[in-house]
Design a protein around this motif. Sequence first.
Motif, PDB file in Angstrom:
ATOM      1  N   ILE A   3       0.863  -1.185   0.000  1.00 19.96           N
ATOM      2  CA  ILE A   3       0.000   0.000   0.000  1.00 19.96           C
ATOM      3  C   ILE A   3       0.896   1.229   0.000  1.00 19.96           C
ATOM      4  N   PRO A   4       0.664   2.189  -0.913  1.00 16.63           N
ATOM      5  CA  PRO A   4       1.476   3.407  -0.917  1.00 16.63           C
ATOM      6  C   PRO A   4       1.388   4.142   0.417  1.00 16.63           C
ATOM      7  N   PHE A   5       2.427   4.907   0.705  1.00 18.83           N
ATOM      8  CA  PHE A   5       2.548   5.589   1.986  1.00 18.83           C
ATOM      9  C   PHE A   5       1.391   6.544   2.243  1.00 18.83           C
ATOM     10  N   ASP A   6       0.927   7.256   1.212  1.00 14.48           N
ATOM     11  CA  ASP A   6      -0.159   8.210   1.437  1.00 14.48           C
ATOM     12  C   ASP A   6      -1.472   7.506   1.758  1.00 14.48           C
ATOM     13  N   TYR A   7      -1.716   6.349   1.171  1.00 13.14           N
ATOM     14  CA  TYR A   7      -2.931   5.605   1.522  1.00 13.14           C
ATOM     15  C   TYR A   7      -2.828   5.028   2.936  1.00 13.14           C
ATOM     16  N   THR A   8      -1.629   4.635   3.331  1.00 12.18           N
ATOM     17  CA  THR A   8      -1.445   4.162   4.700  1.00 12.18           C
ATOM     18  C   THR A   8      -1.768   5.280   5.689  1.00 12.18           C
ATOM     19  N   LEU A   9      -1.305   6.479   5.403  1.00  8.62           N
ATOM     20  CA  LEU A   9      -1.609   7.615   6.274  1.00  8.62           C
ATOM     21  C   LEU A   9      -3.107   7.902   6.312  1.00  8.62           C
ATOM     22  N   ALA A  10      -3.778   7.787   5.177  1.00  9.86           N
ATOM     23  CA  ALA A  10      -5.221   8.019   5.136  1.00  9.86           C
ATOM     24  C   ALA A  10      -5.966   6.970   5.957  1.00  9.86           C
ATOM     25  N   LEU A  11      -5.534   5.709   5.882  1.00  9.79           N
ATOM     26  CA  LEU A  11      -6.178   4.653   6.658  1.00  9.79           C
ATOM     27  C   LEU A  11      -5.936   4.845   8.153  1.00  9.79           C
ATOM     28  N   VAL A  12      -4.738   5.285   8.513  1.00 12.61           N
ATOM     29  CA  VAL A  12      -4.437   5.568   9.926  1.00 12.61           C
ATOM     30  C   VAL A  12      -5.319   6.708  10.429  1.00 12.61           C
ATOM     31  N   SER A  13      -5.522   7.700   9.595  1.00 15.72           N
ATOM     32  CA  SER A  13      -6.366   8.822   9.986  1.00 15.72           C
ATOM     33  C   SER A  13      -7.805   8.370  10.236  1.00 15.72           C
ATOM     34  N   GLY A  14      -8.332   7.521   9.370  1.00 15.62           N
ATOM     35  CA  GLY A  14      -9.675   6.995   9.574  1.00 15.62           C
ATOM     36  C   GLY A  14      -9.782   6.150  10.833  1.00 15.62           C
ATOM     37  N   ALA A  15      -8.745   5.350  11.096  1.00 13.49           N
ATOM     38  CA  ALA A  15      -8.752   4.524  12.305  1.00 13.49           C
ATOM     39  C   ALA A  15      -8.683   5.387  13.565  1.00 13.49           C
ATOM     40  N   LEU A  16      -7.880   6.447  13.539  1.00 10.38           N
ATOM     41  CA  LEU A  16      -7.806   7.339  14.700  1.00 10.38           C
ATOM     42  C   LEU A  16      -9.128   8.063  14.939  1.00 10.38           C
ATOM     43  N   LEU A  17      -9.817   8.426  13.851  1.00  8.90           N
ATOM     44  CA  LEU A  17     -11.126   9.053  14.018  1.00  8.90           C
ATOM     45  C   LEU A  17     -12.116   8.079  14.648  1.00  8.90           C
ATOM     46  N   ALA A  18     -12.089   6.827  14.224  1.00  6.40           N
ATOM     47  CA  ALA A  18     -12.988   5.829  14.810  1.00  6.40           C
ATOM     48  C   ALA A  18     -12.628   5.570  16.267  1.00  6.40           C
ATOM     49  N   LEU A  19     -11.341   5.617  16.584  1.00  2.03           N
ATOM     50  CA  LEU A  19     -10.904   5.390  17.965  1.00  2.03           C
ATOM     51  C   LEU A  19     -11.228   6.561  18.884  1.00  2.03           C
ATOM     52  N   SER A  20     -11.615   7.682  18.329  1.00  2.00           N
ATOM     53  CA  SER A  20     -11.916   8.834  19.175  1.00  2.00           C
ATOM     54  C   SER A  20     -13.289   8.719  19.836  1.00  2.00           C
ATOM     55  N   PHE A  21     -14.067   7.723  19.452  1.00  2.00           N
ATOM     56  CA  PHE A  21     -15.384   7.544  20.067  1.00  2.00           C
ATOM     57  C   PHE A  21     -15.255   6.786  21.378  1.00  2.00           C
ATOM     58  N   PRO A  22     -16.179   7.004  22.313  1.00  2.00           N
ATOM     59  CA  PRO A  22     -16.032   6.470  23.671  1.00  2.00           C
ATOM     60  C   PRO A  22     -15.919   4.951  23.776  1.00  2.00           C
ATOM     61  N   ARG A  23     -16.528   4.202  22.899  1.00  2.02           N
ATOM     62  CA  ARG A  23     -16.485   2.739  23.013  1.00  2.02           C
ATOM     63  C   ARG A  23     -15.070   2.202  22.852  1.00  2.02           C
ATOM     64  N   PHE A  24     -14.284   2.800  21.982  1.00  2.00           N
ATOM     65  CA  PHE A  24     -12.964   2.264  21.650  1.00  2.00           C
ATOM     66  C   PHE A  24     -11.824   2.948  22.380  1.00  2.00           C
ATOM     67  N   GLY A  25     -11.804   4.237  22.347  1.00  2.00           N
ATOM     68  CA  GLY A  25     -10.621   4.919  22.827  1.00  2.00           C
ATOM     69  C   GLY A  25     -10.932   6.125  23.669  1.00  2.00           C
ATOM     70  N   HIS A  26     -10.329   7.202  23.291  1.00  2.00           N
ATOM     71  CA  HIS A  26     -10.425   8.421  24.067  1.00  2.00           C
ATOM     72  C   HIS A  26     -10.674   9.585  23.107  1.00  2.00           C
ATOM     73  N   PRO A  27     -11.453  10.577  23.507  1.00  2.00           N
ATOM     74  CA  PRO A  27     -11.748  11.700  22.619  1.00  2.00           C
ATOM     75  C   PRO A  27     -10.527  12.501  22.184  1.00  2.00           C
ATOM     76  N   VAL A  28      -9.415  12.361  22.882  1.00  2.00           N
ATOM     77  CA  VAL A  28      -8.220  13.128  22.512  1.00  2.00           C
ATOM     78  C   VAL A  28      -7.680  12.681  21.143  1.00  2.00           C
ATOM     79  N   PHE A  29      -8.030  11.478  20.713  1.00  2.00           N
ATOM     80  CA  PHE A  29      -7.602  11.022  19.388  1.00  2.00           C
ATOM     81  C   PHE A  29      -8.161  11.918  18.290  1.00  2.00           C
ATOM     82  N   ALA A  30      -9.302  12.523  18.525  1.00  2.00           N
ATOM     83  CA  ALA A  30      -9.910  13.386  17.514  1.00  2.00           C
ATOM     84  C   ALA A  30      -9.048  14.606  17.211  1.00  2.00           C
ATOM     85  N   TRP A  31      -8.273  15.053  18.178  1.00  2.00           N
ATOM     86  CA  TRP A  31      -7.432  16.230  17.980  1.00  2.00           C
ATOM     87  C   TRP A  31      -6.270  15.969  17.040  1.00  2.00           C
TER      88      TRP A  31
END
Length: 107
Positions: A3-31
Motif C-alpha cells: 500500500i502506498p505511503f499516502d494511503y497508509t496515512l489516510a487509513l491511519v487517519s480513519g482509524a484514529l477518528l474511529a478510535l476517538s469515540f467512547p467505546r474504543f478509545g479516548h476523545p483526545v484522538f480526535a485532535w
Amino acid sequence: MVIPFDYTLALVSGALLALSFPRFGHPVFAWIALVPLLVALTGWDGRTPSIGEGRGVSGQPPLRAFLLGLASGFVYFAGTLYWTGTVIRTFGGIPLPAAVLGVVLLA
C-alpha cells in the motif's frame, strides 16, 4: 501488495477518528486524527529536499486526493457503524454475509 505511503496515512487517519469515540478509545484522538490525512494530501514523501533541489511540496492531484479522503472516510464510518451488522442480523433475520454487505454499503 504494498500500500502506498499516502494511503497508509489516510487509513491511519480513519482509524484514529474511529478510535476517538467512547467505546474504543479516548476523545483526545480526535485532535490528532486528521494530521496523517493532511500529510498524505500534501504529497510529502518523508524526505527533506536537498539545498540545491528547490523542490517544494506540490500536493496531490484532485482524483488522488478524493480517493485518499474516501479511504479515510470509509475506515472511519466502518469503525463507527460496526454495530449495524448485529442489529440487521438480530432484528432483520438476514444471514451474516448480507449483514456485512449492508455495513459496507452503509459505510
